[in-house]
Write a protein that holds these residues in place. Structure first.
Motif, PDB file in Angstrom:
ATOM      1  N   GLU A 226      14.464  37.706 102.346  1.00 26.57           N
ATOM      2  CA  GLU A 226      15.827  36.990 101.070  1.00 26.57           C
ATOM      3  C   GLU A 226      15.704  37.661 100.180  1.00 26.57           C
ATOM      4  OE1 GLU A 226      16.526  33.446 102.976  1.00 26.57           O
ATOM      5  OE2 GLU A 226      17.920  33.835 104.336  1.00 26.57           O
ATOM      6  N   ARG A 227      14.754  36.731  99.365  1.00 21.76           N
ATOM      7  CA  ARG A 227      14.094  37.113  98.417  1.00 21.76           C
ATOM      8  C   ARG A 227      13.798  38.362  97.484  1.00 21.76           C
ATOM      9  NH1 ARG A 227      10.173  31.740  97.562  1.00 21.76           N
ATOM     10  NH2 ARG A 227      11.912  29.850  97.542  1.00 21.76           N
ATOM     11  N   LEU A 228      13.122  38.977  98.354  1.00 21.49           N
ATOM     12  CA  LEU A 228      12.784  40.679  97.909  1.00 21.49           C
ATOM     13  C   LEU A 228      14.146  41.297  98.162  1.00 21.49           C
ATOM     14  CD1 LEU A 228      10.051  41.412  99.882  1.00 21.49           C
ATOM     15  CD2 LEU A 228       9.707  40.300  97.587  1.00 21.49           C
ATOM     16  N   MET A 229      15.366  41.004  98.540  1.00 21.43           N
ATOM     17  CA  MET A 229      16.529  41.549  98.802  1.00 21.43           C
ATOM     18  C   MET A 229      17.474  41.725  97.591  1.00 21.43           C
ATOM     19  SD  MET A 229      17.192  42.258 102.783  1.00 21.43           S
ATOM     20  CE  MET A 229      16.123  43.195 104.329  1.00 21.43           C
ATOM     21  N   GLN A 230      16.637  40.216  96.634  1.00 17.83           N
ATOM     22  CA  GLN A 230      17.602  40.102  95.484  1.00 17.83           C
ATOM     23  C   GLN A 230      16.565  40.843  94.054  1.00 17.83           C
ATOM     24  OE1 GLN A 230      17.361  36.031  95.050  1.00 17.83           O
ATOM     25  NE2 GLN A 230      17.924  35.701  97.318  1.00 17.83           N
ATOM     26  N   TYR A 231      15.365  41.468  93.910  1.00 12.85           N
ATOM     27  CA  TYR A 231      14.414  42.396  93.487  1.00 12.85           C
ATOM     28  C   TYR A 231      15.705  44.092  93.269  1.00 12.85           C
ATOM     29  CZ  TYR A 231      11.464  44.444  91.616  1.00 12.85           C
ATOM     30  OH  TYR A 231       9.740  44.877  90.109  1.00 12.85           O
ATOM     31  N   PRO A 232      15.839  43.651  92.069  1.00 17.44           N
ATOM     32  CA  PRO A 232      15.892  45.313  91.816  1.00 17.44           C
ATOM     33  C   PRO A 232      15.677  46.689  92.069  1.00 17.44           C
ATOM     34  CG  PRO A 232      16.246  44.262  89.394  1.00 17.44           C
ATOM     35  CD  PRO A 232      15.519  42.932  91.129  1.00 17.44           C
ATOM     36  N   LEU A 233      15.067  47.274  92.919  1.00 19.46           N
ATOM     37  CA  LEU A 233      14.494  48.059  92.617  1.00 19.46           C
ATOM     38  C   LEU A 233      15.286  50.170  92.347  1.00 19.46           C
ATOM     39  CD1 LEU A 233      13.158  48.088  97.088  1.00 19.46           C
ATOM     40  CD2 LEU A 233      11.738  47.810  94.393  1.00 19.46           C
ATOM     41  N   ALA A 234      13.949  50.640  92.008  1.00 17.45           N
ATOM     42  CA  ALA A 234      14.230  51.732  91.793  1.00 17.45           C
ATOM     43  C   ALA A 234      14.627  52.696  92.685  1.00 17.45           C
ATOM     44  CB  ALA A 234      13.320  52.511  90.103  1.00 17.45           C
ATOM     45  N   ARG A 235      15.384  53.583  92.407  1.00 18.26           N
ATOM     46  CA  ARG A 235      15.036  54.639  92.795  1.00 18.26           C
ATOM     47  C   ARG A 235      14.551  55.261  93.679  1.00 18.26           C
ATOM     48  NH1 ARG A 235      18.933  58.907  95.142  1.00 18.26           N
ATOM     49  NH2 ARG A 235      18.288  60.809  96.095  1.00 18.26           N
ATOM     50  N   ASN A 236      13.877  55.326  93.293  1.00 15.36           N
ATOM     51  CA  ASN A 236      11.552  55.980  93.717  1.00 15.36           C
ATOM     52  C   ASN A 236      11.085  55.009  94.130  1.00 15.36           C
ATOM     53  OD1 ASN A 236      10.529  55.171  91.029  1.00 15.36           O
ATOM     54  ND2 ASN A 236       9.541  56.951  90.359  1.00 15.36           N
ATOM     55  N   GLN A 237      11.214  53.684  93.709  1.00 16.32           N
ATOM     56  CA  GLN A 237      10.393  52.616  94.645  1.00 16.32           C
ATOM     57  C   GLN A 237      10.670  52.233  95.970  1.00 16.32           C
ATOM     58  OE1 GLN A 237      11.018  50.126  90.765  1.00 16.32           O
ATOM     59  NE2 GLN A 237       9.594  50.419  89.595  1.00 16.32           N
ATOM     60  N   LEU A 238       9.278  51.230  96.519  1.00 18.67           N
ATOM     61  CA  LEU A 238      10.125  50.819  97.876  1.00 18.67           C
ATOM     62  C   LEU A 238       8.490  49.456  97.920  1.00 18.67           C
ATOM     63  CD1 LEU A 238       7.699  52.691 100.473  1.00 18.67           C
ATOM     64  CD2 LEU A 238       8.170  53.631  98.186  1.00 18.67           C
ATOM     65  N   LEU A 239       8.642  48.654  98.756  1.00 18.62           N
ATOM     66  CA  LEU A 239       7.980  46.882  98.237  1.00 18.62           C
ATOM     67  C   LEU A 239       7.067  47.539 100.448  1.00 18.62           C
ATOM     68  CD1 LEU A 239      10.296  44.688  97.329  1.00 18.62           C
ATOM     69  CD2 LEU A 239       8.170  45.577  95.707  1.00 18.62           C
ATOM     70  N   ASN A 240       5.748  47.500 100.266  1.00 19.00           N
ATOM     71  CA  ASN A 240       4.579  46.648 101.027  1.00 19.00           C
ATOM     72  C   ASN A 240       4.103  45.542 101.257  1.00 19.00           C
ATOM     73  OD1 ASN A 240       3.147  48.641 102.977  1.00 19.00           O
ATOM     74  ND2 ASN A 240       1.649  48.278 101.654  1.00 19.00           N
ATOM     75  N   VAL A 241       4.424  45.194 102.182  1.00 20.10           N
ATOM     76  CA  VAL A 241       4.536  43.709 102.521  1.00 20.10           C
ATOM     77  C   VAL A 241       3.249  43.599 103.788  1.00 20.10           C
ATOM     78  CG1 VAL A 241       5.299  41.593 103.681  1.00 20.10           C
ATOM     79  CG2 VAL A 241       6.726  43.367 102.149  1.00 20.10           C
ATOM     80  N   ASN A 242       1.958  43.260 103.433  1.00 20.07           N
ATOM     81  CA  ASN A 242       1.518  42.699 104.636  1.00 20.07           C
ATOM     82  C   ASN A 242       0.853  41.236 104.956  1.00 20.07           C
ATOM     83  OD1 ASN A 242      -0.167  45.126 104.983  1.00 20.07           O
ATOM     84  ND2 ASN A 242      -0.156  45.805 103.055  1.00 20.07           N
ATOM     85  N   LEU A 243       1.685  41.111 105.939  1.00 20.35           N
ATOM     86  CA  LEU A 243       1.273  39.482 106.635  1.00 20.35           C
ATOM     87  C   LEU A 243      -0.397  39.136 106.493  1.00 20.35           C
ATOM     88  CD1 LEU A 243       4.622  39.350 108.542  1.00 20.35           C
ATOM     89  CD2 LEU A 243       4.160  38.310 105.979  1.00 20.35           C
ATOM     90  N   PRO A 244       0.027  37.597 106.433  1.00 19.31           N
ATOM     91  CA  PRO A 244      -1.806  37.075 107.017  1.00 19.31           C
ATOM     92  C   PRO A 244      -1.805  36.878 108.834  1.00 19.31           C
ATOM     93  CG  PRO A 244      -0.798  35.762 105.502  1.00 19.31           C
ATOM     94  CD  PRO A 244       0.005  36.596 105.606  1.00 19.31           C
ATOM     95  N   ASN A 245      -2.018  37.316 109.242  1.00 12.09           N
ATOM     96  CA  ASN A 245      -2.658  36.590 110.390  1.00 12.09           C
ATOM     97  C   ASN A 245      -2.751  35.343 110.872  1.00 12.09           C
ATOM     98  OD1 ASN A 245      -1.282  37.030 113.540  1.00 12.09           O
ATOM     99  ND2 ASN A 245      -3.251  37.523 114.487  1.00 12.09           N
ATOM    100  N   VAL A 246      -1.753  34.473 110.288  1.00  9.25           N
ATOM    101  CA  VAL A 246      -2.590  33.131 110.365  1.00  9.25           C
ATOM    102  C   VAL A 246      -1.314  32.053 110.689  1.00  9.25           C
ATOM    103  CG1 VAL A 246      -4.507  33.366 108.686  1.00  9.25           C
ATOM    104  CG2 VAL A 246      -2.055  32.914 107.654  1.00  9.25           C
ATOM    105  N   PRO A 247      -0.941  30.890 111.148  1.00 10.51           N
ATOM    106  CA  PRO A 247      -0.157  29.761 111.414  1.00 10.51           C
ATOM    107  C   PRO A 247       0.624  30.088 109.887  1.00 10.51           C
ATOM    108  CG  PRO A 247      -2.086  28.733 112.528  1.00 10.51           C
ATOM    109  CD  PRO A 247      -2.259  30.611 111.921  1.00 10.51           C
ATOM    110  N   THR A 248       2.015  30.007 110.002  1.00 11.38           N
ATOM    111  CA  THR A 248       2.641  29.547 108.693  1.00 11.38           C
ATOM    112  C   THR A 248       2.340  27.823 107.963  1.00 11.38           C
ATOM    113  OG1 THR A 248       5.244  29.288 110.012  1.00 11.38           O
ATOM    114  CG2 THR A 248       4.940  28.478 107.600  1.00 11.38           C
ATOM    115  N   ALA A 249       1.454  27.136 108.550  1.00 11.83           N
ATOM    116  CA  ALA A 249       0.882  26.129 107.268  1.00 11.83           C
ATOM    117  C   ALA A 249      -0.571  26.428 107.230  1.00 11.83           C
ATOM    118  CB  ALA A 249       0.733  24.826 108.427  1.00 11.83           C
TER     119      ALA A 249
END
Length: 249
Positions: free
Chosen positions: A144-167
């Motif tokens: 939700e927060r990243l979708m408020q970030y103004p990306l330029a045309r030639n940009q993208l975001l790469n997200v990696n999640l740690p495989n741990v419980p939310t806490a």
């Protein structure tokens, strides 16, 4: 808001289903993904054979091609309107460092960026039993927060999640691509008839100890967000080359 989902693990992948559930309620969601696993397909297009599309319902299609094929067909032929965002994933494994050049997950997002759509690739940075459902709440907040970030045309975001419980998620870090070396990247074996064959993949990787990197962040319990660009120009090298050529004249 219209959101297109894709991946490289195939239309039936648990990570893709978890991503769709994560984004429910944010807008109209369409899913166009390969009809089977296409991991490590990179940013490849299918040019030497026709592509087949299966429509599963009004919002889900599978494509007999690569993730790049799926995104291209979605935007050019399948969707009634262009999406506002493309999200690729959740990949069954990490996509960090130089591995982004092999990743079909990242390639789907990169194709979106090339076609002018803000795009995000999401991966679970682990192997084996993956905590897709456990990490849906923090991923929802992040997207939700990243979708408020103004990306330029030639940009993208790469997200990696740690495989741990939310806490145990310690937060989110903006990172750069790490660097790694695989051990025994190609393994040679013999089949029962004595013929040689090879497995590509190796063991490891050994990551360079870089506190600003995606690999370091994930290893220490953070969600990593790395901005990428489709412009692969090395600008300092460009300046150096121009000066080098000037000396020839």
């Amino acid at each position: 808001m219209r959101i297109l989902l894709s991946n490289d693990d195939g239309i039936r992948a648990p990570g893709l289903a978890a991503l769709e559930r994560t984004l429910e309620g944010l807008g109209h969601i369409d899913v166009v993904a390969p009809d089977r696993e296409r991991s490590a397909s990179g940013h490849s297009l299918t040019l030497t054979q026709p592509l087949r599309v299966t429509k599963h319902d009004d919002r889900h299609w599978s494509v007999s091609g690569t993730p790049t094929d799926a995104v291209l067909l979605a935007l050019e032929k399948l969707l009634p309107a262009r999406p506002d965002w493309i999200v690729s994933g959740i990949n069954h494994g990490p996509n960090m460092g130089e591995d982004v050049t092999y990743s079909g997950t990242v390639a789907a997002a990169m194709e979106g960026a090339i076609l002018g759509i803000p795009s995000i690739a999401v991966s679970m940075a682990a192997r084996g039993e993956l905590l897709f459902e456990e990490l849906r709440p923090p991923l929802r907040t992040l997207l939700e927060r990243l979708m408020q970030y103004p990306l330029a045309r030639n940009q993208l975001l790469n997200v990696n999640l740690p495989n741990v419980p939310t806490a145990q998620v310690r937060g989110v870090r903006a990172t750069r691509l790490g660097s790694r070396v695989y051990r025994d990247a190609v393994v040679a074996r013999q089949d029962p008839q004595g013929r040689d064959y090879y497995w590509v993949g190796g063991t490891g990787p050994d990551w360079v100890n870089d506190e600003r990197s995606d690999a370091y962040a994930v290893a220490h319990g953070f969600i990593s967000v790395t901005p990428l660009s489709t412009d692969l120009t090395h600008y300092q090298a460009l300046v150096d080359l121009e000066a080098h050529f000037d000396r020839w004249q």
